[in-house]
Design a protein around this motif. Structure first.
Motif, PDB file in Angstrom:
ATOM      1  N   ARG A 107      -8.611   2.028  -9.704  1.00  0.00           N
ATOM      2  CA  ARG A 107      -9.255   2.122 -11.029  1.00  0.00           C
ATOM      3  C   ARG A 107      -8.917   0.903 -11.872  1.00  0.00           C
ATOM      4  O   ARG A 107      -9.713   0.462 -12.683  1.00  0.00           O
ATOM      5  CB  ARG A 107      -8.825   3.401 -11.746  1.00  0.00           C
ATOM      6  N   ARG A 108      -7.710   0.352 -11.711  1.00  0.00           N
ATOM      7  CA  ARG A 108      -7.293  -0.796 -12.524  1.00  0.00           C
ATOM      8  C   ARG A 108      -7.003  -2.045 -11.699  1.00  0.00           C
ATOM      9  O   ARG A 108      -6.916  -3.127 -12.246  1.00  0.00           O
ATOM     10  CB  ARG A 108      -6.031  -0.452 -13.319  1.00  0.00           C
ATOM     11  N   HIS A 109      -6.798  -1.919 -10.393  1.00  0.00           N
ATOM     12  CA  HIS A 109      -6.360  -3.036  -9.563  1.00  0.00           C
ATOM     13  C   HIS A 109      -7.408  -3.409  -8.517  1.00  0.00           C
ATOM     14  O   HIS A 109      -8.174  -2.568  -8.074  1.00  0.00           O
ATOM     15  CB  HIS A 109      -5.084  -2.664  -8.800  1.00  0.00           C
ATOM     16  N   PHE A 110      -7.361  -4.673  -8.117  1.00  0.00           N
ATOM     17  CA  PHE A 110      -8.081  -5.113  -6.922  1.00  0.00           C
ATOM     18  C   PHE A 110      -7.169  -6.095  -6.218  1.00  0.00           C
ATOM     19  O   PHE A 110      -6.469  -6.879  -6.859  1.00  0.00           O
ATOM     20  CB  PHE A 110      -9.426  -5.759  -7.256  1.00  0.00           C
ATOM     21  N   VAL A 111      -7.147  -6.044  -4.908  1.00  0.00           N
ATOM     22  CA  VAL A 111      -6.269  -6.898  -4.105  1.00  0.00           C
ATOM     23  C   VAL A 111      -7.148  -7.804  -3.253  1.00  0.00           C
ATOM     24  O   VAL A 111      -8.082  -7.326  -2.593  1.00  0.00           O
ATOM     25  CB  VAL A 111      -5.347  -6.036  -3.206  1.00  0.00           C
ATOM     26  N   TYR A 112      -6.848  -9.091  -3.283  1.00  0.00           N
ATOM     27  CA  TYR A 112      -7.641 -10.051  -2.515  1.00  0.00           C
ATOM     28  C   TYR A 112      -6.747 -11.183  -2.026  1.00  0.00           C
ATOM     29  O   TYR A 112      -5.634 -11.349  -2.522  1.00  0.00           O
ATOM     30  CB  TYR A 112      -8.790 -10.594  -3.368  1.00  0.00           C
TER      31      TYR A 112
ATOM     32  N   TRP B  57       0.812  -1.220   0.000  1.00  0.00           N
ATOM     33  CA  TRP B  57       0.000   0.000   0.000  1.00  0.00           C
ATOM     34  C   TRP B  57       0.845   1.269   0.000  1.00  0.00           C
ATOM     35  O   TRP B  57       0.632   2.161  -0.818  1.00  0.00           O
ATOM     36  CB  TRP B  57      -0.943   0.021   1.197  1.00  0.00           C
ATOM     37  N   ASN B  58       1.801   1.360   0.944  1.00  0.00           N
ATOM     38  CA  ASN B  58       2.580   2.602   1.068  1.00  0.00           C
ATOM     39  C   ASN B  58       3.756   2.666   0.117  1.00  0.00           C
ATOM     40  O   ASN B  58       4.236   3.749  -0.193  1.00  0.00           O
ATOM     41  CB  ASN B  58       3.055   2.786   2.507  1.00  0.00           C
ATOM     42  N   GLY B  59       4.224   1.516  -0.341  1.00  0.00           N
ATOM     43  CA  GLY B  59       5.330   1.500  -1.283  1.00  0.00           C
ATOM     44  C   GLY B  59       4.842   1.522  -2.720  1.00  0.00           C
ATOM     45  O   GLY B  59       4.838   2.560  -3.384  1.00  0.00           O
ATOM     46  N   TRP B  60       4.368   0.372  -3.174  1.00  0.00           N
ATOM     47  CA  TRP B  60       4.001   0.224  -4.582  1.00  0.00           C
ATOM     48  C   TRP B  60       2.757   1.027  -4.973  1.00  0.00           C
ATOM     49  O   TRP B  60       2.793   1.845  -5.890  1.00  0.00           O
ATOM     50  CB  TRP B  60       3.804  -1.252  -4.903  1.00  0.00           C
ATOM     51  N   ALA B  61       1.625   0.796  -4.290  1.00  0.00           N
ATOM     52  CA  ALA B  61       0.365   1.444  -4.696  1.00  0.00           C
ATOM     53  C   ALA B  61       0.461   2.969  -4.605  1.00  0.00           C
ATOM     54  O   ALA B  61       0.139   3.680  -5.551  1.00  0.00           O
ATOM     55  CB  ALA B  61      -0.789   0.925  -3.851  1.00  0.00           C
ATOM     56  N   ARG B  62       0.922   3.461  -3.473  1.00  0.00           N
ATOM     57  CA  ARG B  62       1.049   4.924  -3.308  1.00  0.00           C
ATOM     58  C   ARG B  62       2.150   5.475  -4.206  1.00  0.00           C
ATOM     59  O   ARG B  62       1.992   6.519  -4.835  1.00  0.00           O
ATOM     60  CB  ARG B  62       1.336   5.285  -1.856  1.00  0.00           C
ATOM     61  N   GLY B  63       3.265   4.746  -4.292  1.00  0.00           N
ATOM     62  CA  GLY B  63       4.394   5.218  -5.084  1.00  0.00           C
ATOM     63  C   GLY B  63       4.110   5.295  -6.575  1.00  0.00           C
ATOM     64  O   GLY B  63       4.620   6.176  -7.264  1.00  0.00           O
ATOM     65  N   THR B  64       3.292   4.376  -7.095  1.00  0.00           N
ATOM     66  CA  THR B  64       3.028   4.379  -8.533  1.00  0.00           C
ATOM     67  C   THR B  64       1.723   5.057  -8.917  1.00  0.00           C
ATOM     68  O   THR B  64       1.562   5.467 -10.062  1.00  0.00           O
ATOM     69  CB  THR B  64       3.013   2.943  -9.098  1.00  0.00           C
ATOM     70  N   HIS B  65       0.782   5.180  -7.980  1.00  0.00           N
ATOM     71  CA  HIS B  65      -0.527   5.737  -8.325  1.00  0.00           C
ATOM     72  C   HIS B  65      -0.919   6.958  -7.499  1.00  0.00           C
ATOM     73  O   HIS B  65      -1.879   7.631  -7.829  1.00  0.00           O
ATOM     74  CB  HIS B  65      -1.600   4.656  -8.176  1.00  0.00           C
ATOM     75  N   GLY B  66      -0.235   7.202  -6.401  1.00  0.00           N
ATOM     76  CA  GLY B  66      -0.521   8.386  -5.600  1.00  0.00           C
ATOM     77  C   GLY B  66      -1.565   8.179  -4.527  1.00  0.00           C
ATOM     78  O   GLY B  66      -1.322   8.453  -3.366  1.00  0.00           O
ATOM     79  N   ASP B  67      -2.734   7.694  -4.898  1.00  0.00           N
ATOM     80  CA  ASP B  67      -3.783   7.500  -3.900  1.00  0.00           C
ATOM     81  C   ASP B  67      -4.607   6.253  -4.235  1.00  0.00           C
ATOM     82  O   ASP B  67      -4.456   5.654  -5.302  1.00  0.00           O
ATOM     83  CB  ASP B  67      -4.672   8.725  -3.769  1.00  0.00           C
ATOM     84  N   ALA B  68      -5.455   5.879  -3.293  1.00  0.00           N
ATOM     85  CA  ALA B  68      -6.244   4.656  -3.443  1.00  0.00           C
ATOM     86  C   ALA B  68      -7.187   4.719  -4.644  1.00  0.00           C
ATOM     87  O   ALA B  68      -7.343   3.738  -5.370  1.00  0.00           O
ATOM     88  CB  ALA B  68      -7.031   4.384  -2.159  1.00  0.00           C
ATOM     89  N   ALA B  69      -7.813   5.861  -4.872  1.00  0.00           N
ATOM     90  CA  ALA B  69      -8.754   5.972  -5.992  1.00  0.00           C
ATOM     91  C   ALA B  69      -8.069   5.671  -7.322  1.00  0.00           C
ATOM     92  O   ALA B  69      -8.600   4.929  -8.156  1.00  0.00           O
ATOM     93  CB  ALA B  69      -9.386   7.361  -6.013  1.00  0.00           C
ATOM     94  N   ALA B  70      -6.877   6.213  -7.519  1.00  0.00           N
ATOM     95  CA  ALA B  70      -6.146   5.971  -8.766  1.00  0.00           C
ATOM     96  C   ALA B  70      -5.698   4.513  -8.858  1.00  0.00           C
ATOM     97  O   ALA B  70      -5.793   3.892  -9.916  1.00  0.00           O
ATOM     98  CB  ALA B  70      -4.939   6.900  -8.856  1.00  0.00           C
ATOM     99  N   PHE B  71      -5.230   3.952  -7.761  1.00  0.00           N
ATOM    100  CA  PHE B  71      -4.771   2.563  -7.762  1.00  0.00           C
ATOM    101  C   PHE B  71      -5.918   1.599  -8.088  1.00  0.00           C
ATOM    102  O   PHE B  71      -5.782   0.703  -8.911  1.00  0.00           O
ATOM    103  CB  PHE B  71      -4.165   2.200  -6.400  1.00  0.00           C
TER     104      PHE B  71
END
Length: 195
Positions: A179-184, A163-177
């Motif tokens: 849009r294309r990804h889901f984690v389960y 969350w804090n490394g990859w998702a935030r680092g490449t997309h900035g925020d949860a909404a942007a992440f």
């Protein structure tokens, strides 16, 4: 014309035969019925389908028993169901291009929050999970791995990286992440030994 009487060299290459000349006319194929098209669920039904499958899995896992060295088994789909449902409805409402799958919960991640890779600090900070989201405790709790929900001060290393490394680092925020990804998670169970 200008080239009349010019010494023009003709090609000595033979003409290639056509397909029809080699194998005959193209056969007429029977028309196949079109493949069944699986409809994409309406956005509101995607999350509900995921949650329905999770409830079925939860019920199936209730009948399982595990031998040594396993002494404690946590299933956050029971005690953290409301947090899990919040996450799924918030971020799994539509079909995504990319599914990131975790194997099973860590003691400081999904075991605390009900969210895959759900390190408590990331759960509130990156995912925006409401701090008052009710999270219970497992029926049989390990003394060294207590569940504190979003009050857990420890971070799950894999959750923090995701969350804090990859998702935030490449997309900035949860909404942007999301849009294309889901984690389960593939398996919602945390297995613990006595030590």
């Amino acid at each position: 014309g200008p080239y009349a009487g010019a010494n023009v060299r003709r090609s000595t290459r033979k003409r290639r035969a056509t397909r029809e000349e080699c194998v005959g006319p193209t056969p007429t194929l029977k028309k196949r019925k079109p493949a069944a098209v699986v409809p994409t669920p309406a956005p509101s039904s995607v999350a509900e389908a995921i949650l329905s499958a999770a409830l079925g899995l939860r019920a199936e896992l209730d009948n399982q028993s595990f031998g040594a060295p396993v002494t404690h088994v946590y299933n956050p789909l029971h005690y953290a169901w409301l947090a899990h449902a919040w996450y799924t409805r918030t971020y799994g409402a539509t079909v995504r291009d990319i599914l990131v799958v975790g194997m099973n919960p860590g003691p400081w991640g999904m075991a605390q929050t009900g969210v895959p890779f759900g390190s408590a600090p990331a759960g509130e900070a990156f995912l925006g999970m409401p701090p008052d989201t009710p999270i219970g405790r497992p029926a049989r709790e390990h003394a060294k791995r207590p569940v504190h929900g979003l009050r857990c001060g420890r971070a799950e290393v894999s959750g923090d990286r995701l969350w804090n490394g990859w998702a935030r680092g490449t997309h900035g925020d949860a909404a942007a992440f999301f849009r294309r990804h889901f984690v389960y998670s593939y398996c919602p169970l945390l297995f613990l030994e006595q030590s």
